[in-house]
Design a protein around this motif. Sequence first.
Motif, PDB file in Angstrom:
ATOM      1  N   PRO A  40       2.018  -9.617   2.056  1.00  0.00           N
ATOM      2  CA  PRO A  40       2.505  -8.838   0.994  1.00  0.00           C
ATOM      3  C   PRO A  40       1.663  -8.993  -0.497  1.00  0.00           C
ATOM      4  CG  PRO A  40       4.104 -10.453   1.818  1.00  0.00           C
ATOM      5  CD  PRO A  40       2.877 -10.843   2.679  1.00  0.00           C
ATOM      6  N   PHE A  41       0.726  -9.758  -0.379  1.00  0.00           N
ATOM      7  CA  PHE A  41      -0.036 -10.220  -1.799  1.00  0.00           C
ATOM      8  C   PHE A  41      -1.478  -9.795  -1.438  1.00  0.00           C
ATOM      9  CE2 PHE A  41       3.018 -13.611  -0.440  1.00  0.00           C
ATOM     10  CZ  PHE A  41       4.125 -13.180  -1.482  1.00  0.00           C
ATOM     11  N   SER A  42      -1.875  -9.015  -0.440  1.00  0.00           N
ATOM     12  CA  SER A  42      -3.720  -8.672  -0.498  1.00  0.00           C
ATOM     13  C   SER A  42      -3.676  -7.202  -0.299  1.00  0.00           C
ATOM     14  CB  SER A  42      -4.350  -9.575   0.495  1.00  0.00           C
ATOM     15  OG  SER A  42      -3.526  -9.611   1.982  1.00  0.00           O
ATOM     16  N   PHE A  43      -4.768  -6.596  -0.799  1.00  0.00           N
ATOM     17  CA  PHE A  43      -5.338  -5.388  -0.452  1.00  0.00           C
ATOM     18  C   PHE A  43      -6.746  -5.436  -0.606  1.00  0.00           C
ATOM     19  CE2 PHE A  43      -3.067  -6.270  -4.650  1.00  0.00           C
ATOM     20  CZ  PHE A  43      -4.086  -6.204  -5.348  1.00  0.00           C
ATOM     21  N   ASP A  44      -7.228  -4.074  -0.367  1.00  0.00           N
ATOM     22  CA  ASP A  44      -8.751  -4.054  -0.435  1.00  0.00           C
ATOM     23  C   ASP A  44      -8.918  -3.965  -2.017  1.00  0.00           C
ATOM     24  OD1 ASP A  44      -9.295  -4.071   2.026  1.00  0.00           O
ATOM     25  OD2 ASP A  44      -9.493  -1.779   2.412  1.00  0.00           O
TER      26      ASP A  44
END
Length: 467
Positions: A310-314
């Motif tokens: 829920p806390f990471s993205f590119d």
Amino acid sequence: MRITFYGAAGSVTGSMHLVEFDGRRILLDCGLHQGHRSESDALNRDPGLDAASVDSIVLSHAHIDHSGSIPAFVRRGFAGSIHSTSATRDLCALMLADSARIQEGDLQFLNKKRRARNEPELEPVYTPADAAKAMQFFHTSPYYSTVEVSPGITARFIEAGHILGSAQIELTLTRGGRRTVLLYSGDLGRPAMPILKDPDLGASRPDILLMESTYGARRHESGGDAVKKLRNTIRETAANDGRVIIPAFSVGRTQEILYYLRLLRANGSVPRVPVFVDSPMALDATSIFRLHPECFDEEALEAVQGGESPFSFDGLHFLQSVAESRALNDMKGPSVVISASGMCEHGRILHHLRHGVTNPANTILIVGFMARNTLGRAIADGAGTVKIFGEKRDMKASVVTIDGFSAHADSEGLFEYASTAGASASRIVLVHGEEEQSGALSERLGGAGFACTVPSRTETLVVDAGD
Ligand SMILES: [Zn+2]
Ligand SMILES: [Zn+2]
């Protein structure tokens, strides 16, 4: 039963309430006093309570104003058990060590001044070694299970929805077949906030309710409005080729902002500019969040079960070294920087502000409470110039404040909590609030027929509980 209030009575920091029953001494929270330096320092050194005489500590959550005196108690001879949820224990391992390091740094500065004045040097309130030693006294219990904290006294943790692992504490005191139930709210969160479950208002039927009153007289903007403001700020600043600088605490607010950024980027509401988290503790804290899906609400759990974090993205970067942090100053183009400390008093955020405030394309985004006499408060209040590292800087960047991310219930939430969770209580005791906030809530509850008390520090309340 006797309850004595050693902190967060008529104020918001240093939460510490001693429950005495049948010869047993149980401490609800063991927080550090913060703000007004000399006064807080004196209370942190001597809260007026013999640490070795306390049988156990029951902890509502990991925030330092609730847990930060635990190592000081251990240093002064406390050797009982500390009861908490497991997420609270894990966050404490990180936060108490960090608090010890901050205090050591502050003390070095203070002792340098004292030596110059020929005054004796002060001992630390506690050291990293005390913080490490404290961890061996923790016993963790799942939410809603019953644990004996001392003969005749059981505790149960009930969801408080405030930060990861946060709980209301229900103490049941039994003697000669007579039971008395004391419910302590800890810090109470808000319903429909991301990641965490909602506060549970209906799990206990207490005889006495001890509750926080931080925002007893204030309404918050809604969470939905807060996300819209976040979206618009990023869109507009990116369109100007500027940087959004967000001062945020490494535990809680940083993860909440990342959670929203992931959603806003996924549905194309904001441009995918690089996002930097520049707080050494934030990466560890985010890992602890990932270890505790039992604390998540349905949406956050769905993301985890779908294989996503829920806390990471590119495009998200956690910066660790000082060199990486510095390199950011020379980076061109739009970006978002999230950095601690939350009130801009120390830490890496100061460097980002020093470089960022003079550029009119940038935005300083205030997402948390700023106490009086902090740089964060000066920025939020619209100061024309600010002092950073002793240097005057003209404030040319825009400033946007969002208060809808608050992790505390507002006046409506507190009133609803008191009238629901406290419906069975013969008395409601208000702590953890400045005078005007507790006073307003007390008046409103009194008008609705509740018997309300607002104790002052070191006051003792005697409750008939068969002892
Ligand atoms: Zn808190
Ligand atoms: Zn608090």
